[in-house]
Design a protein around this motif. Structure first.
Motif, PDB file in Angstrom:
ATOM      1  N   PRO A 120       0.840  -1.206   0.000  1.00  0.00           N
ATOM      2  CA  PRO A 120       0.000   0.000   0.000  1.00  0.00           C
ATOM      3  C   PRO A 120       0.868   1.247   0.000  1.00  0.00           C
ATOM      4  N   TYR A 174      -0.224  -0.110   5.467  1.00  0.00           N
ATOM      5  CA  TYR A 174       1.169  -0.102   5.003  1.00  0.00           C
ATOM      6  C   TYR A 174       2.086  -0.925   5.900  1.00  0.00           C
ATOM      7  N   ASN A 185      -1.250   4.772   3.773  1.00  0.00           N
ATOM      8  CA  ASN A 185      -2.360   3.833   3.951  1.00  0.00           C
ATOM      9  C   ASN A 185      -2.250   3.140   5.310  1.00  0.00           C
TER      10      ASN A 185
END
Length: 355
Positions: A59, A66, A63
């Motif tokens: 991501p 992540y 995000n």
């Protein structure tokens, strides 16, 4: 064998870093295995098996998923260390490295210091009065006075976004109408900085710090850019033709600038910094920005003998910081580098160029 996670491999800089390390691996007993990640499944580096032994999509750094994905890759690939290169990820890791579930080696700047440097207006403010930066003024797109701008920086000036790289929002301005049109075109830029136009050489000085100590320096000159014709400014952030140069003055000025910011913030210098300069009418170099990462021609200067990526990993894994003696890389003879899209860089004598 050390397993190294490399982020942002869709960009040229992470691939340039790995390419430089592999250049030295050939004459070294060290072995590194690189695992590449990027948020874009179309990222070229994810599929470059000459550089990366394994690849994953992740991501975006902002995000919420992540760190979960990063931690799973670290566990699966038994990662020993990470090389973080896109600025947005450098900032994320510098701020939230505590999100790691396993302790691994990294080489990151202090978060507050990094934030002070990446914003070009803040950088200029920190260095104002030192003689290191050109005349400048901040521009708010929705409210500015053209007369005030020209009164501060001159009738011809350079404008660019205060954040971002690759010449984002950059253009030479010589009239009020061209400024208005440029701001209108760049609607996504929230803030600009205008600075006096510097007509001289465009140079960069790489500064490698570990725990407050400067360990490596190297200088280069940017002359031409890849796909320059597609950018109104002629600058794309990717150098196509450059020179490897010996400029002790640039090292001195870079060290002064970084020391000034470090002392003001009370933060220790750690990480890799690329200090960009442009010469004024008198040939005096002025700092235009400081990157908190390597830049795309890293493997080019490594091919010329200044292999800072390899030095970085050696220091991260195999040396005590106090035992790494400082080296200011110097080139024995004038060298140039040539780069192109989808091609390895070439390093040669300038006298070998065809007429």
């Amino acid at each position: 064998m050390k397993n190294i996670l490399v982020t942002g491999v869709g960009g040229p800089t992470p691939r340039s870093f790995v390419r430089a390390v592999k250049l030295s691996e050939k004459s070294s007993q060290r072995e590194y295995r690189f695992i590449g990640v990027d948020c874009n499944p179309l990222a070229y580096g994810l599929y470059d098996r000459d550089l990366f032994d394994a690849s994953y999509t992740v991501p975006r750094a902002d995000n919420s998923e992540y760190w979960k994905v990063i931690n799973s890759i670290i566990e699966k690939e038994q990662i020993d260390g990470a090389v973080i290169l896109p600025e947005v990820e450098v900032l994320e890791w510098a701020k939230n490295k505590s999100m790691l579930e396993k302790e691994i080696e990294t080489h990151l700047p202090d978060y507050d210091l990094a934030m002070a440097i990446v914003n070009k207006h803040r950088l200029h403010d920190y260095l104002d009065g030192t003689g290191l930066v050109p005349k400048y003024i901040r521009i708010q797109p929705d409210q500015y006075s053209y007369d005030k701008i020209t009164g501060e920086v001159g009738d011809v000036f350079w404008i660019r976004s205060t954040e971002g790289s690759s010449g984002l929002g950059s253009l030479k301005i010589d009239s009020e109408s061209s400024l208005a049109q440029w701001i209108s075109i760049n609607r996504n830029v929230k803030e600009f900085i205008a600075s006096e136009f510097l007509p001289g050489r465009n140079m960069a000085c790489k500064m490698l710090y570990f725990n407050g100590e400067l360990k490596r320096t190297a200088c280069a000159e940017r002359v031409n850019y890849i796909m320059a014709k597609v950018a109104p400014s002629g600058i794309t952030g990717n150098t196509s033709f450059g020179r490897l140069i010996n400029e002790p003055k640039l090292v001195e000025l870079s060290e002064k600038a970084l020391d000034t910011i470090s002392e003001y913030l009370g933060k220790e210098l750690n990480g890799i910094f690329t200090v960009d300069f442009k010469e004024d009418l008198d040939g005096s170099p002025k700092i235009t920005e400081i990157n908190i990462r390597h830049v795309a021609f890293t493997s080019s200067i490594a091919a010329g003998g200044a292999n800072i990526p390899f030095d970085t990993l050696e220091e991260m894994f195999f040396a005590e910081s106090s035992s790494m003696k400082r080296i200011d890389y110097q080139y024995k003879e004038p060298m140039i580098f040539l780069r192109d899209v989808d091609s390895y860089p070439l390093v040669m004598k300038e006298t070998d160029l065809l007429e």
